[in-house]
Design an enzyme around this catalytic site. Sequence first.
Site, PDB file in Angstrom:
ATOM      1  N   ASP A   1      -6.873   4.447  -4.728  1.00  0.00           N
ATOM      2  CA  ASP A   1      -7.559   4.291  -3.433  1.00  0.00           C
ATOM      3  C   ASP A   1      -8.177   5.667  -3.164  1.00  0.00           C
ATOM      4  OD1 ASP A   1      -7.867   2.358  -1.004  1.00  0.00           O
ATOM      5  OD2 ASP A   1      -7.221   4.199  -0.049  1.00  0.00           O
TER       6      ASP A   1
ATOM      7  N   LYS B   1       0.874  -1.183   0.000  1.00  0.00           N
ATOM      8  CA  LYS B   1       0.000   0.000   0.000  1.00  0.00           C
ATOM      9  C   LYS B   1       0.905   1.224   0.000  1.00  0.00           C
ATOM     10  CE  LYS B   1      -4.421   1.117   0.167  1.00  0.00           C
ATOM     11  NZ  LYS B   1      -5.589   0.409  -0.359  1.00  0.00           N
TER      12      LYS B   1
HETATM   13  P1  NDP Z   1     -13.014   7.730  -2.820  1.00  0.00           P
HETATM   14  O1  NDP Z   1     -11.930   8.729  -2.661  1.00  0.00           O
HETATM   15  O2  NDP Z   1     -13.619   7.526  -4.170  1.00  0.00           O
HETATM   16  O3  NDP Z   1     -14.213   8.033  -1.799  1.00  0.00           O
HETATM   17  C1  NDP Z   1     -13.995   8.085  -0.431  1.00  0.00           C
HETATM   18  C2  NDP Z   1     -15.283   8.460   0.242  1.00  0.00           C
HETATM   19  O4  NDP Z   1     -15.113   8.332   1.669  1.00  0.00           O
HETATM   20  C3  NDP Z   1     -15.696   9.896  -0.003  1.00  0.00           C
HETATM   21  O5  NDP Z   1     -17.104   9.972   0.028  1.00  0.00           O
HETATM   22  C4  NDP Z   1     -15.082  10.614   1.201  1.00  0.00           C
HETATM   23  O6  NDP Z   1     -15.717  11.834   1.523  1.00  0.00           O
HETATM   24  C5  NDP Z   1     -15.303   9.611   2.285  1.00  0.00           C
HETATM   25  N1  NDP Z   1     -14.310   9.797   3.344  1.00  0.00           N
HETATM   26  C6  NDP Z   1     -12.956   9.789   3.227  1.00  0.00           C
HETATM   27  N2  NDP Z   1     -12.369  10.009   4.413  1.00  0.00           N
HETATM   28  C7  NDP Z   1     -13.401  10.175   5.290  1.00  0.00           C
HETATM   29  C8  NDP Z   1     -13.455  10.426   6.670  1.00  0.00           C
HETATM   30  N3  NDP Z   1     -12.337  10.561   7.397  1.00  0.00           N
HETATM   31  N4  NDP Z   1     -14.681  10.499   7.268  1.00  0.00           N
HETATM   32  C9  NDP Z   1     -15.813  10.346   6.525  1.00  0.00           C
HETATM   33  N5  NDP Z   1     -15.822  10.119   5.213  1.00  0.00           N
HETATM   34  C10 NDP Z   1     -14.630  10.020   4.604  1.00  0.00           C
HETATM   35  O7  NDP Z   1     -12.427   6.348  -2.247  1.00  0.00           O
HETATM   36  P2  NDP Z   1     -12.900   4.862  -2.527  1.00  0.00           P
HETATM   37  O8  NDP Z   1     -14.369   4.815  -2.689  1.00  0.00           O
HETATM   38  O9  NDP Z   1     -12.038   4.305  -3.566  1.00  0.00           O
HETATM   39  O10 NDP Z   1     -12.463   4.146  -1.156  1.00  0.00           O
HETATM   40  C11 NDP Z   1     -13.341   4.053  -0.026  1.00  0.00           C
HETATM   41  C12 NDP Z   1     -12.857   2.948   0.892  1.00  0.00           C
HETATM   42  O11 NDP Z   1     -12.823   1.701   0.155  1.00  0.00           O
HETATM   43  C13 NDP Z   1     -11.445   3.108   1.456  1.00  0.00           C
HETATM   44  O12 NDP Z   1     -11.394   2.518   2.735  1.00  0.00           O
HETATM   45  C14 NDP Z   1     -10.597   2.278   0.489  1.00  0.00           C
HETATM   46  O13 NDP Z   1      -9.385   1.850   1.081  1.00  0.00           O
HETATM   47  C15 NDP Z   1     -11.541   1.113   0.269  1.00  0.00           C
HETATM   48  N6  NDP Z   1     -11.265   0.331  -0.932  1.00  0.00           N
HETATM   49  C16 NDP Z   1     -11.255   0.913  -2.161  1.00  0.00           C
HETATM   50  C17 NDP Z   1     -11.021   0.135  -3.276  1.00  0.00           C
HETATM   51  C18 NDP Z   1     -11.139   0.680  -4.662  1.00  0.00           C
HETATM   52  O14 NDP Z   1     -11.097  -0.114  -5.614  1.00  0.00           O
HETATM   53  N7  NDP Z   1     -11.303   1.986  -4.853  1.00  0.00           N
HETATM   54  C19 NDP Z   1     -10.666  -1.292  -3.163  1.00  0.00           C
HETATM   55  C20 NDP Z   1     -10.803  -1.821  -1.822  1.00  0.00           C
HETATM   56  C21 NDP Z   1     -11.057  -1.012  -0.765  1.00  0.00           C
HETATM   57  P3  NDP Z   1     -15.048  13.247   1.151  1.00  0.00           P
HETATM   58  O15 NDP Z   1     -15.365  13.461  -0.296  1.00  0.00           O
HETATM   59  O16 NDP Z   1     -15.688  14.215   2.062  1.00  0.00           O
HETATM   60  O17 NDP Z   1     -13.573  13.106   1.410  1.00  0.00           O
END
Ligand code: NDP
Length: 451
Positions: free
Chosen positions: A170, A130
């Site tokens: 991510d 990562k």
């Molecule tokens: P994105 O950047 O597309 O979206 C992240 C989302 O989570 C946004 O809505 C963001 O809101 C919110 N968020 C981030 N930090 C916080 C916080 N501290 N408190 C509340 N909301 C928060 O990321 P992904 O959708 O790609 O990833 C989301 C999760 O899924 C992560 O844990 C990632 O590690 C996991 N994941 C992702 C994969 C992928 O293929 N993308 C694969 C496997 C796991 P805001 O816009 O306000 O920041």
Amino acid sequence: MAVSDHVDLPTFMEGVKKRNPYQPEFVQAVQEVAEDIFDFMADKEQYHAQQILRRIAEPDRVVSFRVCWEDDAGKIRVQRGWRVQNNNAIGPYKGGIRFHPSVTESVLKFLAFEQTFKNALTGLPMGGGKGGSNFNPKGKSVREIMRFCQSFMTELYRHIGADVDVPAGDIGVGGREIGYMFGQYKRITNQFTGVLTGKGLEWGGSLIRTEATGYGAVYFLANMLATKGEDLTGKTAVISGSGNVATHAAEKIVQLGGKVLTLSDSGGFIHDPDGIDQEKINWVKEHKTHRRGRIEDYVAAFPNATFVAGQTPWGVPCDVALPCATQNELLGEDAKMLVANGCRAVAEGANMPTDLDGVHIFKAAKILYAPGKASNAGGVAVSGLEMSQNSERRSWKEEELQQMLKDIMLGIHQSCLTYGDQGGGYIDYVKGANIAGFKKVADAMLAFGVV
Ligand code: NDP
């Protein structure tokens, strides 16, 4: 012959805490896995003697580096970048890159540790890694993001490669950022290889990679419900996040006949009692991903919805819940509320969204609860398929990939049943995933001797 070293779980965890001071997320991730693995190892001397868990919980290497870039006002900015290469016993390191101000070495070590087990569960040959930076992409111009990505890759390129370490996206890193990083890698090395996944379709990307994590999480949820003879038709779903994983999970829930009630971001959550249908999901995708807007704007577009500032959505009664935002966003109190409100299944789209208290509450209530390393593995699985397509220099069809994703999620579910079936109709998916992932990596490590 190595001398046996039978420490107990509390002593083991004391050591982990001592060696990793100020790294609570990493310690939490190790604790969650160790709780199950210690049981499993009780009668398996070789894992103790070879200190396998201790070795998996010590990353192969952690590379930390300075990332300098110039903002649009001409000011020099300095960020920190990392790549954590946790374990490559079963394949090249593989795991995303996160750009978010909350990124620390602890967060990336926890993610790389979890990724090691997740990647093993997919059945594909991928080790765990990562990376990321404390760079905050919010409010930055496109040119600033490009300059940052280029500077980040100018150091990272030394440590990665198609057979060495293959990063992906991510939080804060989507197709655009992957493009800028891939462009810089290619420029520095003069090589066009599958060194990153999540690439654009025109330059080596795979169909359905974008959708895979969210879709996969819902396939896993459907597999869990099927063990009770149920499906998603007519079920209400509470989802957190509004990024890649959350919006695609919502899309698949709707396709399978469920009703999505909530989405959220770091500002709060929206509750739409009418249900968030495909048209509304498309609005959210456009607003959050392309316009970089806030979820609270949803209520202006869809006035029947309400916005609750500064809170997570777990108090909204539902049949199923999918935490898809970030780590530790669902705490013990939230888990209690979900169970009390009749929630029957939780599938994690994010990595470690439920804290340890929450995990213990779900387990005690014996609801269907899937940890991220099992239920969100669809994304990295399709990344693995992207690597295969790049090696073959060809692209597979969407139907083939959709079927492969479904098959992989079913295979992970089966692995969880193998090691997590507790009898009496209860499946401990956390235990099943931890043991199945551990066993594969551990057995490979045994074959390599002490390295
Ligand atoms: P994105 O950047 O597309 O979206 C992240 C989302 O989570 C946004 O809505 C963001 O809101 C919110 N968020 C981030 N930090 C916080 C916080 N501290 N408190 C509340 N909301 C928060 O990321 P992904 O959708 O790609 O990833 C989301 C999760 O899924 C992560 O844990 C990632 O590690 C996991 N994941 C992702 C994969 C992928 O293929 N993308 C694969 C496997 C796991 P805001 O816009 O306000 O920041």
